[in-house]
Each structure stands twice: as C-alpha cells, then as structure tokens.
Design a protein around this motif. Structure first.
Motif, PDB file in Angstrom:
ATOM      1  N   ARG A 111      39.948  44.998  40.139  1.00  0.00           N
ATOM      2  CA  ARG A 111      40.557  46.068  40.958  1.00  0.00           C
ATOM      3  C   ARG A 111      40.290  45.845  42.437  1.00  0.00           C
ATOM      4  O   ARG A 111      41.152  46.098  43.278  1.00  0.00           O
ATOM      5  CB  ARG A 111      40.023  47.433  40.547  1.00  0.00           C
ATOM      6  CG  ARG A 111      40.645  47.968  39.303  1.00  0.00           C
ATOM      7  CD  ARG A 111      40.249  49.395  39.113  1.00  0.00           C
ATOM      8  NE  ARG A 111      41.091  50.013  38.115  1.00  0.00           N
ATOM      9  CZ  ARG A 111      40.947  51.258  37.725  1.00  0.00           C
ATOM     10  NH1 ARG A 111      40.001  52.007  38.249  1.00  0.00           N
ATOM     11  NH2 ARG A 111      41.733  51.774  36.810  1.00  0.00           N
ATOM     12  N   GLU A 114      42.724  43.283  43.495  1.00  0.00           N
ATOM     13  CA  GLU A 114      44.063  43.878  43.635  1.00  0.00           C
ATOM     14  C   GLU A 114      44.186  44.620  44.966  1.00  0.00           C
ATOM     15  O   GLU A 114      45.216  44.541  45.636  1.00  0.00           O
ATOM     16  CB  GLU A 114      44.335  44.844  42.484  1.00  0.00           C
ATOM     17  CG  GLU A 114      44.566  44.174  41.150  1.00  0.00           C
ATOM     18  CD  GLU A 114      44.605  45.161  39.992  1.00  0.00           C
ATOM     19  OE1 GLU A 114      44.548  46.405  40.221  1.00  0.00           O
ATOM     20  OE2 GLU A 114      44.681  44.701  38.842  1.00  0.00           O
ATOM     21  N   ASN A 146      42.132  36.416  37.503  1.00  0.00           N
ATOM     22  CA  ASN A 146      42.915  37.156  38.492  1.00  0.00           C
ATOM     23  C   ASN A 146      43.790  36.249  39.363  1.00  0.00           C
ATOM     24  O   ASN A 146      44.211  36.650  40.448  1.00  0.00           O
ATOM     25  CB  ASN A 146      41.991  38.020  39.346  1.00  0.00           C
ATOM     26  CG  ASN A 146      41.543  39.244  38.582  1.00  0.00           C
ATOM     27  OD1 ASN A 146      42.273  40.220  38.494  1.00  0.00           O
ATOM     28  ND2 ASN A 146      40.358  39.183  37.987  1.00  0.00           N
TER      29      ASN A 146
END
Length: 172
Positions: A111, A114, A146
């Motif tokens: 996260r 991101e 990722n």
C-alpha cells in the motif's frame, strides 16, 4: 486506514517501528540498520522536508507502517554497478519502509508503494526506485510482487554499504 504525512504525534511510534525492524534484522542475521540509523534525527529531517509518511489506523491514530518518499533525487543512485537504471528522467525514491510486526502479511508495504506510485503520477514522474540489503529477502519479495525489477548494485554514501537496487516504471 489512512495514508498521510507523519505528524509530531507519530514520532515515537515511527521510531519504535524502526527499532522493531532493527531487532528483526539482527535476529535474522541481516546487517541492515544496525548502526542506529534510521533514528529520531533522520525522522526530524524527513519530516522537515515533508518526506515522511505513515499508514495509520483511522480510529486510534496508531501507526501501522511508515516510509520515506521523495522526489529530490538520491545521490547514492548516481552510480549503479553490475546493471543500469531503466529510465534516465526524474524518479521517486522510497526508503525506510517499516511495518508493525503484528501487521505484517496484510499488504501494508504494498500500500505504501501504491501511494508512492500515485504521488509519482501526480508529479508527472514515471519511475520509482528503492534499494535494500541483499539478505533482506522479505523486502525483495515484496518489491518483485509489486512490479519492481532488479537493476544492479549501489553503495550507500554514509558507509559504503552495498545494496541491491530496484526500479519500477509507473504507468500513467
């Protein structure tokens, strides 16, 4: 859960996350962050530049994860060995990622990545770089998961420590 800049009230929690990560590294035999860095001084510098971020619990404000995200360049990335960077233009940098031990496995590091990607897009930057210790297998797995690719070796200016470097092209 909210992503935001680190606030004064978060300082102790961020330093504690780093200390827990330092202990984990030591127990795993990883020679990363064993010199007392990062610390309160580096956090103060990161905060003063607006480059320290946290993922926090909305209800109690508990810091679940933290990262440094910058667009000011990274002197240690000027030279890369045994490889090359994918891009030559501006890039974002992520450093000092730490997740609370009880929160691991929930994708919080992803996260943070991101959010860094979104910050890149907002600035018209389409490359994100990061490095880690060669033996930090969990971070390396997270990076590959990722979308990061291994690029080569860099050396940290503050100690000459060898690190593996990764980069991700950020889509528009």
């Amino acid at each position: 859960m909210i992503f935001r800049r680190t606030k004064d009230k978060d300082r102790q929690q961020v330093v504690e996350l780093w200390q827990k990560a330092r202990t984990y590294f030591q127990e795993a035999g990883i020679d990363q962050w064993q010199d007392g860095y990062p610390n309160e001084e580096s956090l103060a510098e990161d905060m003063a530049r607006g480059e320290s971020y946290v993922l926090a619990d909305e209800e109690g404000g508990q810091v679940l994860a933290t990262a440094f995200i910058s667009f000011a360049g990274e002197p240690d990335y000027e030279r890369i060995y045994e490889g090359s960077w994918q891009s030559e233009g501006p890039y974002g940098v992520v450093h000092r990622v730490a997740v609370a031990p009880e929160q691991k496995g929930r994708g919080l590091a992803g996260r943070l990545i991101e959010q860094a990607e979104e910050m890149c897009r907002q600035r018209g930057v389409f490359s994100l770089r990061i490095d880690t210790h060669e033996d930090n297998r969990s971070m390396r797995r997270m990076l590959v998961k990722n979308g990061f690719s291994y690029q080569g070796i860099i050396y940290l200016g503050r100690g000459g420590d060898r690190r593996v470097a990764f980069e991700k092209k950020v889509t528009k």
